[in-house]
Design a protein around this motif. Structure first.
Motif, PDB file in Angstrom:
ATOM      1  N   GLU A 298      -4.816  16.923   8.835  1.00  0.00           N
ATOM      2  CA  GLU A 298      -6.180  16.189   8.912  1.00  0.00           C
ATOM      3  C   GLU A 298      -6.487  15.446   7.487  1.00  0.00           C
ATOM      4  N   VAL A 299      -5.851  16.081   6.510  1.00  0.00           N
ATOM      5  CA  VAL A 299      -5.981  15.095   5.219  1.00  0.00           C
ATOM      6  C   VAL A 299      -5.285  13.682   5.257  1.00  0.00           C
ATOM      7  N   ILE A 300      -4.348  13.750   5.876  1.00  0.00           N
ATOM      8  CA  ILE A 300      -3.294  12.627   5.999  1.00  0.00           C
ATOM      9  C   ILE A 300      -4.038  11.660   7.113  1.00  0.00           C
ATOM     10  N   SER A 301      -4.445  12.227   8.116  1.00  0.00           N
ATOM     11  CA  SER A 301      -4.878  11.210   9.144  1.00  0.00           C
ATOM     12  C   SER A 301      -6.299  10.739   8.896  1.00  0.00           C
TER      13      SER A 301
ATOM     14  N   ILE B 212       0.909  -1.323   0.041  1.00  0.00           N
ATOM     15  CA  ILE B 212       0.233  -0.026  -0.078  1.00  0.00           C
ATOM     16  C   ILE B 212       0.793   1.231   0.072  1.00  0.00           C
ATOM     17  N   ILE B 213       0.522   2.188  -0.670  1.00  0.00           N
ATOM     18  CA  ILE B 213       1.382   3.532  -1.069  1.00  0.00           C
ATOM     19  C   ILE B 213       0.517   4.732  -0.386  1.00  0.00           C
ATOM     20  N   LEU B 214       0.940   5.639   0.447  1.00  0.00           N
ATOM     21  CA  LEU B 214       0.274   6.736   0.485  1.00  0.00           C
ATOM     22  C   LEU B 214       0.873   7.862  -0.430  1.00  0.00           C
TER      23      LEU B 214
ATOM     24  N   THR C 142       0.080  20.450  -5.720  1.00  0.00           N
ATOM     25  CA  THR C 142       0.730  21.384  -6.448  1.00  0.00           C
ATOM     26  C   THR C 142       0.210  22.818  -6.560  1.00  0.00           C
ATOM     27  N   ALA C 143      -1.303  22.597  -6.532  1.00  0.00           N
ATOM     28  CA  ALA C 143      -1.761  24.060  -6.669  1.00  0.00           C
ATOM     29  C   ALA C 143      -3.240  24.072  -5.848  1.00  0.00           C
ATOM     30  N   TRP C 144      -4.438  23.934  -6.137  1.00  0.00           N
ATOM     31  CA  TRP C 144      -5.596  24.073  -5.394  1.00  0.00           C
ATOM     32  C   TRP C 144      -5.973  22.876  -4.615  1.00  0.00           C
ATOM     33  N   ASN C 145      -5.826  21.751  -5.013  1.00  0.00           N
ATOM     34  CA  ASN C 145      -6.246  20.644  -4.213  1.00  0.00           C
ATOM     35  C   ASN C 145      -5.189  20.005  -3.231  1.00  0.00           C
ATOM     36  N   LEU C 146      -5.405  19.921  -2.035  1.00  0.00           N
ATOM     37  CA  LEU C 146      -4.637  19.031  -1.011  1.00  0.00           C
ATOM     38  C   LEU C 146      -5.530  17.881  -0.998  1.00  0.00           C
ATOM     39  N   SER C 147      -4.827  16.787  -1.350  1.00  0.00           N
ATOM     40  CA  SER C 147      -5.450  15.702  -1.419  1.00  0.00           C
ATOM     41  C   SER C 147      -4.746  14.256  -1.018  1.00  0.00           C
ATOM     42  N   ALA C 148      -5.157  13.373  -0.149  1.00  0.00           N
ATOM     43  CA  ALA C 148      -4.104  12.410  -0.061  1.00  0.00           C
ATOM     44  C   ALA C 148      -4.847  11.086  -0.251  1.00  0.00           C
ATOM     45  N   ALA C 149      -4.134   9.951  -0.534  1.00  0.00           N
ATOM     46  CA  ALA C 149      -5.140   8.339  -0.844  1.00  0.00           C
ATOM     47  C   ALA C 149      -4.256   7.463  -0.336  1.00  0.00           C
TER      48      ALA C 149
ATOM     49  N   LYS D 183      -9.707   6.309   7.479  1.00  0.00           N
ATOM     50  CA  LYS D 183     -10.798   5.797   6.577  1.00  0.00           C
ATOM     51  C   LYS D 183     -10.349   4.375   6.332  1.00  0.00           C
ATOM     52  N   ALA D 184      -9.076   3.962   6.064  1.00  0.00           N
ATOM     53  CA  ALA D 184      -8.494   2.696   5.463  1.00  0.00           C
ATOM     54  C   ALA D 184      -8.778   1.696   6.369  1.00  0.00           C
TER      55      ALA D 184
END
Ligand code: AMP
Ligand code: MG
Length: 328
Positions: free
Chosen positions: A57-60, A6-8, A13-20, A65-66
């Motif tokens: 918050e985004v990372i945690s 599994i990779i985080l 880069t610009a407008w969207n801070l997003s993790a998966a 959720k996973a």
């Protein structure tokens, strides 16, 4: 490496801070906190500040959720470029810290390559010509001999930025793309605007200047319609020629502007005429997202391409044709 590593992945880069979190087969979880400017366009320092406030918050939330154990994460991938310097540095700093904490490799991903690899993964396109149209970038790309090659690109601003600038002039809130798409549907008369294709390249800033300078004598609907017709025809013309030149029978559309149905329609027409298969990811995955970074990080990890911390400086001008692509 285990098959189900599994990779985080973190995009910012610009407008969207997003993790998966992704593994080879699926997206396991994702969470995002987009930055929306109160007025005007994306201000790099404001956007970076917003990312800094939200990244924990985004990372945690992505990890929570996973419902996985932290030691199942086998790598931390982040967008190393291209993008806005302050935003890139914020995400890179958090990613380095996480990689040290989890004791897993750091993976600096080229953001454009991530759009392409993720698009291929989602749609099943094998060796497509790619039209990559986002806020800052507009490029026609295809793989040849270990690298993605650029067949044509914008000579000034990306088509998304052009649309956003045009809409901002009329007081519409960022991002302008979806609003201009709606206005264009109600346009009745075509207004003559510049159409700039030079060789295999295109340019959009003159189109913005001309369209905004005609705001007194024309309706916003007619200008939006005409702006889209010109900008998207320019992109379609170059894409069609590149399909022929690069001899591809697949076209993949990626980047936030790829959500636009009029652009899709023009490209679909060309594809039908040339018997080319047209691929485009689901609307919510054409624009920037963390899953595309995580998936490309996974490809890098499998190919021994970890990024040592001392070589993880961000690259605001990183071009897709500078990235090694050993997995194709
Ligand atoms: P990206 O950087 O790939 O996330 O793309 C962001 C850009 O896509 C912004 O410039 C948006 O205005 C643009 N965009 C989003 N939705 C649309 C749409 N429906 N039509 C045209 N442009 C759009
Ligand atoms: Mg992008």
């Amino acid at each position: 490496m285990k098959e189900d590593a599994i990779i985080l992945g973190i995009e910012g880069t610009a407008w969207n801070l997003s993790a998966a979190l992704v593994d080879e087969r699926k997206i396991i979880s994702e969470y995002e906190k987009p930055y929306l400017p109160k007025e005007g366009g994306i201000h790099p320092r404001d956007a970076a500040q917003s990312h800094a406030s939200n990244i924990k918050e985004v990372i945690s939330k992505t990890i929570r959720k996973a419902e996985i154990d932290l030691d199942e994460i086998k790598g931390v991938a982040f967008s190393i470029g291209p993008g806005m310097g302050p935003c890139l540095r914020t995400v890179a700093t958090a990613s380095r810290a996480l990689s040290l904490l989890l004791k897993v490799p750091l993976l600096g991903v080229n953001h454009c390559v991530a759009h392409i690899e993720f698009g291929r993964w989602l749609t099943g396109a094998k060796n497509p010509l790619v039209l990559y149209v986002s806020g800052a970038n507009s490029q026609v790309i295809a793989y040849r001999d270990k690298k993605y090659r650029i067949y044509g690109e914008t000579l000034d601003i990306g088509v998304g930025n052009a649309i956003d600038k045009f809409s901002r002039f009329f007081g519409l809130k960022h991002p302008g793309g979806p609003k201009v798409e709606e206005l264009a549907k109600r346009g009745k008369e075509y207004v003559r605007l510049p159409y700039v294709v030079k060789g295999m390249d295109f340019s959009f800033s003159g189109l913005v200047t001309a369209a905004t300078s005609k705001s007194k004598e024309n309706s916003l609907e007619d200008l939006s319609f005409s702006f889209q017709e010109n900008a998207f025809s320019m992109l379609t013309e170059v894409t069609e020629r590149a399909l022929s030149y690069a001899r591809r029978d697949e076209l993949l559309l990626v980047g936030g502007v790829g959500a636009n149905l009029r652009l899709r329609e023009m490209l679909e027409t060309v594809c039908e005429e040339r018997e080319v298969k047209f691929f485009v990811p689901d609307r919510r995955y054409v624009g920037d997202n963390g899953a595309m970074i995580a998936y490309t990080g996974l490809l890098m990890l499998k190919n021994g391409m970890a990024t040592p911390i001392e070589r993880s400086s961000v690259k605001p001008n990183f071009r897709p044709d500078e990235a090694e692509i050993p997995w194709f």
